[in-house]
Design a protein around this motif. Structure first.
Motif: not given
Length: 116
Positions: A65, A14-15, A62, A7, A11
């Motif tokens: 994940r 990604y951001m 994803e 995770n 994140k």
């Protein structure tokens, strides 16, 4: 917590890539200096492009994940190995397994980026 490393690895890039792609797209489309709140089709196109671009990174992450959290495959490395072990043996098998769900992710991200 199962999947914490995955995770976190999901994140952060990604951001960061969303912001980077938005800056790049806005610069390329000439939408960087549009006033806040102004209606600009260039801003909307930039946001839609961000959704499509970030999906290329997000969809495989994803997949890892989901396999790690929901299917009990472990952390980042273990989940990645489990996905690769399940891949078909043909030439594009390894690539195809990580692009599973790409269309749905792209649709979701384009909508998310355009509304946000």
């Amino acid at each position: 917590y199962a999947g914490f490393s995955t995770n976190a690895a999901l994140k952060l890039p990604y951001m960061a890539s969303m912001f980077a792609f938005n800056e790049l797209n806005s610069w390329l489309l000439g939408a960087r200096h549009v006033e806040c709140g102004a209606d600009s089709s260039a801003q909307l196109v930039s946001a839609a492009l961000v959704g499509a671009e970030v999906s290329l990174l997000l969809s495989p992450l994803e997949m890892v994940r989901i396999q790690g959290q929901n299917c009990g495959k472990g952390g980042l490395i273990a989940a990645s190995r489990a996905i690769l072990a399940a891949a078909p043996l043909h030439a594009f098998g390894k690539l195809a397994i990580f692009t599973r769900g790409m269309t749905a992710t792209t649709h979701r991200e384009i909508k998310y980026c355009c509304v946000s």
